[in-house]
Structures are given as structure tokens and as C-alpha cells.
Design an enzyme around this catalytic site. Structure first.
Site, PDB file in Angstrom:
ATOM      1  N   ASP A 107       0.817  -1.232   0.000  1.00  0.00           N
ATOM      2  CA  ASP A 107       0.000   0.000   0.000  1.00  0.00           C
ATOM      3  C   ASP A 107       0.837   1.263   0.000  1.00  0.00           C
ATOM      4  O   ASP A 107       0.347   2.300   0.428  1.00  0.00           O
ATOM      5  CB  ASP A 107      -0.849   0.073   1.286  1.00  0.00           C
ATOM      6  CG  ASP A 107      -2.129  -0.677   1.178  1.00  0.00           C
ATOM      7  OD1 ASP A 107      -2.425  -1.166   0.098  1.00  0.00           O
ATOM      8  OD2 ASP A 107      -2.824  -0.761   2.203  1.00  0.00           O
ATOM      9  N   CYS A 124     -19.431 -14.237   1.005  1.00  0.00           N
ATOM     10  CA  CYS A 124     -18.865 -14.848  -0.213  1.00  0.00           C
ATOM     11  C   CYS A 124     -18.659 -16.355  -0.009  1.00  0.00           C
ATOM     12  O   CYS A 124     -18.002 -16.778   0.941  1.00  0.00           O
ATOM     13  CB  CYS A 124     -17.533 -14.176  -0.558  1.00  0.00           C
ATOM     14  SG  CYS A 124     -16.779 -14.899  -2.026  1.00  0.00           S
ATOM     15  N   CYS A 165     -15.392  -2.887   7.228  1.00  0.00           N
ATOM     16  CA  CYS A 165     -16.611  -3.671   6.999  1.00  0.00           C
ATOM     17  C   CYS A 165     -16.205  -4.959   6.292  1.00  0.00           C
ATOM     18  O   CYS A 165     -15.446  -4.920   5.320  1.00  0.00           O
ATOM     19  CB  CYS A 165     -17.564  -2.850   6.128  1.00  0.00           C
ATOM     20  SG  CYS A 165     -18.958  -3.779   5.460  1.00  0.00           S
ATOM     21  N   CYS A 222     -16.799 -16.304  -9.977  1.00  0.00           N
ATOM     22  CA  CYS A 222     -17.992 -15.728  -9.345  1.00  0.00           C
ATOM     23  C   CYS A 222     -19.260 -16.326  -9.973  1.00  0.00           C
ATOM     24  O   CYS A 222     -20.278 -16.490  -9.294  1.00  0.00           O
ATOM     25  CB  CYS A 222     -18.021 -14.210  -9.516  1.00  0.00           C
ATOM     26  SG  CYS A 222     -16.997 -13.326  -8.330  1.00  0.00           S
ATOM     27  N   CYS A 272     -22.597 -10.816  -2.624  1.00  0.00           N
ATOM     28  CA  CYS A 272     -21.958  -9.618  -2.060  1.00  0.00           C
ATOM     29  C   CYS A 272     -22.761  -8.365  -2.435  1.00  0.00           C
ATOM     30  O   CYS A 272     -22.962  -7.485  -1.587  1.00  0.00           O
ATOM     31  CB  CYS A 272     -20.509  -9.498  -2.519  1.00  0.00           C
ATOM     32  SG  CYS A 272     -20.290  -9.594  -4.298  1.00  0.00           S
ATOM     33  N   CYS A 289     -24.554  -6.042   0.562  1.00  0.00           N
ATOM     34  CA  CYS A 289     -23.949  -4.746   0.930  1.00  0.00           C
ATOM     35  C   CYS A 289     -25.050  -3.813   1.448  1.00  0.00           C
ATOM     36  O   CYS A 289     -25.975  -3.462   0.710  1.00  0.00           O
ATOM     37  CB  CYS A 289     -23.246  -4.124  -0.283  1.00  0.00           C
ATOM     38  SG  CYS A 289     -22.614  -2.478   0.112  1.00  0.00           S
TER      39      CYS A 289
HETATM   40  S1  SF4 Z   1     -20.087 -13.176  -3.098  1.00  0.00           S
HETATM   41 FE1  SF4 Z   1     -18.033 -13.807  -3.787  1.00  0.00          FE
HETATM   42  S2  SF4 Z   1     -18.409 -15.323  -5.406  1.00  0.00           S
HETATM   43 FE2  SF4 Z   1     -20.322 -14.224  -5.061  1.00  0.00          FE
HETATM   44  S3  SF4 Z   1     -20.274 -12.563  -6.588  1.00  0.00           S
HETATM   45 FE3  SF4 Z   1     -19.461 -11.729  -4.678  1.00  0.00          FE
HETATM   46  S4  SF4 Z   1     -17.260 -11.985  -4.835  1.00  0.00           S
HETATM   47 FE4  SF4 Z   1     -18.181 -13.319  -6.392  1.00  0.00          FE
HETATM   48  S1  SF4 Z   2     -17.022  -3.249   2.501  1.00  0.00           S
HETATM   49 FE1  SF4 Z   2     -19.146  -3.221   3.272  1.00  0.00          FE
HETATM   50  S2  SF4 Z   2     -20.023  -1.298   2.514  1.00  0.00           S
HETATM   51 FE2  SF4 Z   2     -18.130  -1.680   1.331  1.00  0.00          FE
HETATM   52  S3  SF4 Z   2     -18.796  -2.770  -0.500  1.00  0.00           S
HETATM   53 FE3  SF4 Z   2     -18.313  -4.357   1.020  1.00  0.00          FE
HETATM   54  S4  SF4 Z   2     -20.257  -4.760   2.093  1.00  0.00           S
HETATM   55 FE4  SF4 Z   2     -20.488  -2.839   0.992  1.00  0.00          FE
END
Ligand code: SF4
Ligand code: SF4
Length: 299
Positions: free
Chosen positions: A125, A239, A232, A179, A185, A189
């Protein structure tokens, strides 16, 4: 044993889980994708991402004698803690700041390369390197819809680090994407920050908002930030590739705050805060910012 295998062996001995190699070129699609992401202001207040664009796209401009990149990953996975501060922070922040841990390990590999008359410089980083691009192009893992690099065995709970060298280690193959039709995901979110496959709007992302963002948070987003105060993990927790991942072997990352609740931190002054989080990534957020996040969840 050839030099490449000696590097792999040494990196494994230092605890790195995956080691791969890449040349330094970035493809045109990635450049377009990155510029488009910036154009949409998805980097929010992270203006450093707008700087050194030419270097990001062509590392030879800065490091013109370098030929190869060694890409390393270090697993930090441990289960989410319950009934203490661990519930409210990302697990990457449970122990020692990974920059410090990884820097020490990189130094050992760099010294070894230097003993073999190879020029080498390490980063975690700390330079304008498109590390996810190189991780994907060296086969470490694919970039998931949550934008993180995922490896079939390691999942996504790992840090990345790079060493640039003037020795040509060659190029591994591009990772294939697994994926499929999954969109767990995106659906999970809580703030809708994953606006398209692999595209995160940082303005809505809890990780950014709780760590880097210093101003007010829009009310509609604040309401959906759960009780998170530093980072987060939600898009990693859901996943499927993270369901059977192994625990980190790195003791530096062990959880440090077993008996501490967020409300206990409200009683601390800045000196006490700095002592408690000495050597932790949380210290980098700063006393005022961290306290403001705790106040948000205490209301
Ligand atoms: S949860 Fe994991 S496998 Fe599913 S779409 Fe998101 S990154 Fe890809
Ligand atoms: S880190 Fe949390 S807020 Fe950011 S994209 Fe992933 S689930 Fe969403």
C-alpha cells in the site's frame, strides 16, 4: 534450486501463503476502467488515487530498471469476535498493523535478492501500484464482484504485497473468474456500494466511511452502516469462497481487545487511545474520528 524457487521457499518460510510473479505492464482495458472509476468520483475524498496516474499505468516511468514484480499474499482470517470490540471492526484490524508485519518480512526477501546482486524494492500500500490487477494477472486470484481478489483455497481475507526487481521472474497466467452467477456480495452490501460488478462507490462504502472519510455521512447511508466503526467485512462474510478458509498462522494478527467494548473507549483521552491502539491500524484513523464513529452507534 533456481533463484525463483529459492524466493518462493523463503517467502513460504516467512509465512506468505501465495507467491507469484508478473511483468509490469498494465492493459488498456484496465486503464480505461480505472479512469472511468475516477471520473465518476467513486474514489470520494481519496485524492491520492488521482495522482501519479501515469506511474500507475506504467511503473517503468518511476522504476525504469525494474522488470518483474513478486506478488505475495498473507492470510489474516480469523472468525469475527462476539460481545466485544471485535464485532464492530473489520478483522483485518484485530491485531498488529499489517504494514509493519509485512514490511519486516519483505525486508528479508529483499536482502536475499540484494545478496544475489538483484535490485529490489518492496511495497504494501505504499506506492501507486494497481496491486489487484497484478494479483489477478499473476494468477493469485480473480477480482470478485466485490472488487476483492479471491483465491479458491484462501478466499479473500488476505493482504497483498509486492517486490519490484530488476531480475526477470517471468509471468504467471491470468486467474480465471469463479464468481459465476453469484451476486451475494452485491445483495448483502447494506449501503448499495457495489454499483456494478467489481465497481465500488467509495462514497457509500462503510470501509471508506469509517476509516478515511472525515466529514459528515449522509443520513440515508448512516442508517445502514450497522454497528460498524472501523471497516466492513460484510461482502467477504457472505462470499461462498470464504466459507472454508483457514485461520491465519500470523500471531501478529491475533485479536487484542477481548475485554473491551466500544463504550469503554469513549472514556479514554487521546493519550490512552494512542496507548491502547499502539501498533494497530485503528490508530491511523485517529482519536477524534474513531470516537465519532463510536458516538454514531451509541445514539
Ligand atoms: S459473493 Fe463472492 S463469489 Fe459471489 S459474486 Fe461476490 S465476490 Fe463473487
Ligand atoms: S465493505 Fe461493506 S459497505 Fe463496502 S462494498 Fe463491502 S459490504 Fe459494501
Amino acid at each position: 534450486m533456481d533463484l525463483k524457487n529459492q524466493v518462493i521457499k523463503q517467502a513460504k518460510n516467512l509465512g506468505f501463503d501465495l507467491i507469484s510473479f508478473s511483468n509490469l505492464s498494465v492493459d488498456d482495458d484496465t486503464k480505461k476502467y480505472y479512469l472511468n472509476w475516477l471520473k465518476k468520483n467513486y474514489n470520494a475524498s481519496m485524492q491520492y488515487m488521482e495522482k501519479n496516474i501515469e506511474l500507475r499505468f506504467d511503473l517503468n516511468k518511476l522504476f525504469n530498471t525494474y522488470k518483474s514484480m513478486i506478488i505475495l499474499s498473507l492470510n489474516y482470517y480469523q472468525p469475527t469476535q462476539k460481545d466485544n470490540l471485535g464485532e464492530n471492526i473489520s478483522i483485518y484490524a484485530y491485531g498488529r498493523d499489517y504494514h509493519k508485519t509485512i514490511k519486516g518480512k519483505l525486508k528479508k526477501i529483499i536482502n536475499f535478492l540484494k545478496e544475489n546482486n538483484i535490485k529490489a524494492r518492496g511495497f504494501t500500500d505504499s506506492a501507486p501500484i494497481l496491486e489487484k490487477y497484478f494479483a489477478e494477472h499473476s494468477g493469485i486470484g480473480w477480482q470478485g464482484k466485490n472488487s476483492l481478489i479471491i483465491n479458491k483455497k484462501l478466499g479473500s481475507y488476505f493482504f497483498l504485497a509486492e517486490i519490484l526487481t530488476d531480475y526477470d521472474f517471468g509471468q504467471k497466467e491470468l486467474a480465471t473468474n469463479h464468481c459465476g452467477t453469484c451476486r451475494k456480495c452485491i445483495d448483502a452490501c447494506p449501503t448499495g456500494a457495489i454499483v456494478a460488478d467489481k465497481i465500488i462507490d467509495s462514497n457509500k462504502c462503510i470501509s471508506y466511511l469509517t476509516i478515511e472519510h472525515k466529514g459528515n455521512i449522509p443520513k440515508e447511508i448512516k442508517l445502514n452502516m450497522n454497528d460498524l466503526i472501523f471497516g466492513c467485512d460484510i461482502c467477504q462474510q457472505v462470499c461462498p469462497w470464504n466459507k472454508k478458509v483457514k485461520l491465519t498462522k500470523e500471531q501478529d494478527f491475533n485479536f487484542r481487545y477481548m475485554d473491551i467494548q466500544p463504550k469503554d473507549i469513549l472514556k479514554l483521552n487521546e493519550d490512552d487511545f494512542n496507548k491502547l491502539f499502539q501498533g494497530s491500524p485503528i490508530k491511523r484513523a485517529g482519536y477524534e474520528h474513531f470516537i465519532s464513529q463510536i458516538n454514531r452507534i451509541s445514539k
